[in-house]
Enzyme design. Structure first.
Site, PDB file in Angstrom:
ATOM      1  N   GLU A   1     -13.736   5.466   0.187  1.00 59.64           N
ATOM      2  CA  GLU A   1     -14.597   4.496   0.881  1.00 59.64           C
ATOM      3  C   GLU A   1     -15.279   5.165   2.073  1.00 59.64           C
ATOM      4  OE1 GLU A   1     -12.501   0.518   1.242  1.00 59.64           O
ATOM      5  OE2 GLU A   1     -10.925   1.710   0.331  1.00 59.64           O
TER       6      GLU A   1
ATOM      7  N   LYS B   1     -15.146   3.880   6.021  1.00 58.24           N
ATOM      8  CA  LYS B   1     -13.925   3.719   6.814  1.00 58.24           C
ATOM      9  C   LYS B   1     -13.975   4.660   8.008  1.00 58.24           C
ATOM     10  CE  LYS B   1      -9.956   2.611   5.371  1.00 58.24           C
ATOM     11  NZ  LYS B   1      -8.587   2.758   4.867  1.00 58.24           N
TER      12      LYS B   1
ATOM     13  N   GLU C   1       0.857  -1.195   0.000  1.00 59.27           N
ATOM     14  CA  GLU C   1       0.000   0.000   0.000  1.00 59.27           C
ATOM     15  C   GLU C   1       0.882   1.228   0.000  1.00 59.27           C
ATOM     16  OE1 GLU C   1      -2.675   0.347   3.327  1.00 59.27           O
ATOM     17  OE2 GLU C   1      -3.610  -1.598   2.977  1.00 59.27           O
TER      18      GLU C   1
ATOM     19  N   GLU D   1      -9.116   9.273   5.966  1.00 56.69           N
ATOM     20  CA  GLU D   1      -9.312   7.829   5.782  1.00 56.69           C
ATOM     21  C   GLU D   1     -10.320   7.505   4.681  1.00 56.69           C
ATOM     22  OE1 GLU D   1      -7.842   5.042   6.996  1.00 56.69           O
ATOM     23  OE2 GLU D   1      -6.368   6.530   7.612  1.00 56.69           O
TER      24      GLU D   1
END
Ligand SMILES: *[C@@H]1O[C@H](CO)[C@@H](O)[C@H](O)[C@H]1NC(C)=O
Ligand SMILES: *[C@@H]1O[C@H](CO)[C@@H](O)[C@H](O)[C@H]1NC(C)=O
Ligand SMILES: *[C@@H]1O[C@H](CO)[C@@H](O)[C@H](O)[C@H]1NC(C)=O
Ligand SMILES: *[C@@H]1O[C@H](CO)[C@@H](O)[C@H](O)[C@H]1NC(C)=O
Length: 469
Positions: free
Chosen positions: A328, A331, A274, A337
């Site tokens: 997203e 999250k 990542e 985030e």
């Protein structure tokens, strides 16, 4: 058309393999970076649409956080290399039972013969959870061994096993040559893990985000250095190795290499499971914007295309997965985030990026300015317009502004970058802006009894920079 009908004629009996091979041939992006496909969102596109978006970004591979059957089904026959993950909570059971490992592999890999699985990752950032120390850390390698056995048994022995680790596996990472694993894991966990990775010629998978060290230490780390845009003045020379670092990511990666080296496994290859940069965040979360995210990922792709490697391992080829396909919304945590995506949930680009890295960073259309909120930078300065100002009122405004916050008027002290021209109006303009930039988020207004106005025109001059956040 011609090739597919030929295919159908000659290889009707193997139609399925023929199709997979044709698709794989059509999907050759050897140096393109991969994408993390997380799906912690309640508004995300279907798996089939997601595969289209992966192609649109020219992704070299895709990494899943599970073995989601629908996603694997959508990836079948596409030729896209896939990384599948074993969830944290079942790692011990796969370590304790060969049969359980075999069953997991049968259900999640064997069942998808047309999915091109490259990596099987065992857990996610397991060593970042002290609560899992007793139950799971010692089970990582035994689980890998059982899974490897099961993969061999179904003829998929080429799948590489690994486990992504966050940077907190290191106790020290600066300078890079000082890189060392935490004492609690070095001997008992890392040594057997590295031995397995070395023995199987697999990778040390690291989650490495320059954004976080930069955000925590903006005083000492320049944004340009974190975004691969640093010039010679921001480059860093490791005092022990004399290697020159041009960006923060390389520093972090070489710290991992140094840590492995200290345990005698300096030869284990690195993969970046990542990395990325947030495209938005909560108000006041500095540097989280579309411009920086686009620059980071475009440079990243470009560097991998050029196979630059790192100073400790120049010209090495590294598998890389950028985080993430989507913003997203489910999250938890800070605003950043939920904003790591290349795509919005409706499937439109947050910013364009060609993950093959063939495109130069400067060839993309212009990016929005760094301030993602308004789309425009703003300053607050003394109202001009030629009319003479009440000097007493201006002096009062200057004194007030300078009395607030910390270091508000440092730049207009003698010797400061904005001391010249040493006039009341110039100093008041600087002070009013410096005050407003610090206090606007807390309700400070750009007014000063009508003496101040907002502007989108940068009032900076020469080396005197008027801040704007
Ligand atoms: C790592 O693997 C290589 C190649 O198989 C081997 O020669 C070397 O001894 C291994 N290193 C360690 C520390 O076991
Ligand atoms: C080099 O980079 C630093 C920090 O990003 C910047 O302040 C400086 O102006 C740059 N110098 C040149 C010559 O571009
Ligand atoms: C997709 O979502 C983004 C962010 O919410 C929005 O700015 C954009 O206009 C949307 N695009 C379409 C085509 O709906
Ligand atoms: C100038 O400003 C001061 C302080 O606000 C005020 O007391 C004074 O009356 C003003 N003078 C004029 C001519 O407006």
């Amino acid at each position: 058309m011609a090739s597919s009908s030929l295919c159908a004629l000659l290889l009707a009996a193997f139609a399925c393999h023929c199709h997979a091979a044709a698709a794989a041939a059509a999907y050759r992006r050897p140096h393109a970076i991969g994408v993390n496909y997380g799906n912690l969102g309640d508004d995300l596109p279907t798996a089939a649409r997601s595969v289209k978006l992966l192609r649109k970004a020219h992704a070299g591979a895709v990494k899943l956080y599970n073995a989601d059957q629908r996603i694997l089904h959508a990836l079948a026959g596409t030729g896209i290399p896939v990384s599948v993950m074993v969830p944290n909570d079942i790692v011990p059971s796969l370590a304790d039972s060969r049969a359980a490992a075999r069953e997991w592999v049968d259900n999640n890999i064997k069942r998808h013969p047309r999915v091109r699985v490259m990596y099987l990752l065992v857990g996610n950032e397991l060593l970042s959870y002290p609560a899992l120390a007793a139950s799971t850390w010692g089970k990582i390698v035994p689980a890998m061994k059982n899974l490897r056995h099961a993969l061999h048994a179904i003829g998929r022995g080429r799948v590489k096993l690994g486990t992504p680790l966050a940077m907190d596996a290191l106790a020290a990472s600066y300078p890079p040559s000082a890189g060392a694993f935490r004492e609690d894991i070095a001997g008992p966990v890392m040594r057997p893990l590295l031995d397995f990775l070395n023995h199987t010629r697999s990778y040390y998978f690291v989650d490495a985000y320059p954004y976080f060290p930069w955000a925590a230490n903006q005083k000492d780390i320049s944004l340009d250095y974190a975004l691969f845009e640093g010039n010679a003045s921001s480059h860093y020379v490791d005092p022990a190795t004399r290697l020159t670092y041009t960006n923060l990511l390389d520093q972090m990666l070489d710290a991992c290499i140094a840590a492995m080296d200290k345990l005698g496994y300096g030869g284990v290859k690195l993969a970046i499971s990542e990395t990325g940069w947030p495209n938005a965040g909560d108000p006041g979360q500095a540097g989280a914007n579309v411009r920086n995210a686009a620059l980071y990922n475009r440079h990243l792709a470009r560097r991998m295309h050029k196979k630059l490697g790192t100073p400790a391992r120049p010209r090495s080829n590294m598998p890389v997965f950028v985080f993430a396909l989507y913003n997203e919304d489910l999250k938890p945590g800070a605003g950043t985030e939920r904003h790591w995506g290349m795509f919005y949930p409706n499937g439109t680009w947050v910013y364009q990026v060609d993950l093959t890295g063939r495109r130069t960073v400067r060839s993309y259309p212009p990016l929005p300015p760094p301030d993602g909120q308004t789309g425009k930078l703003e300053w607050c300065v003394l109202a001009g317009g030629g009319k003479p100002l009440n000097e007493t009122a201006v002096a009062l405004a200057l004194n007030y502004a300078c009395g607030q916050g910390t270091g508000t008027c440092a730049a207009i002290q003698p010797g400061g970058a904005c001391y010249e021209p040493n006039t009341l109006d110039a100093h008041a303009s600087y002070a009013i802006n410096a005050y407003w930039q610090q206090f606007k988020a807390k309700g400070g207004s750009c007014y000063f009894n009508g003496l101040a106005v907002k502007t989108n025109k940068d009032p900076s001059y020469l080396s005197c920079k008027f801040p704007s956040y």
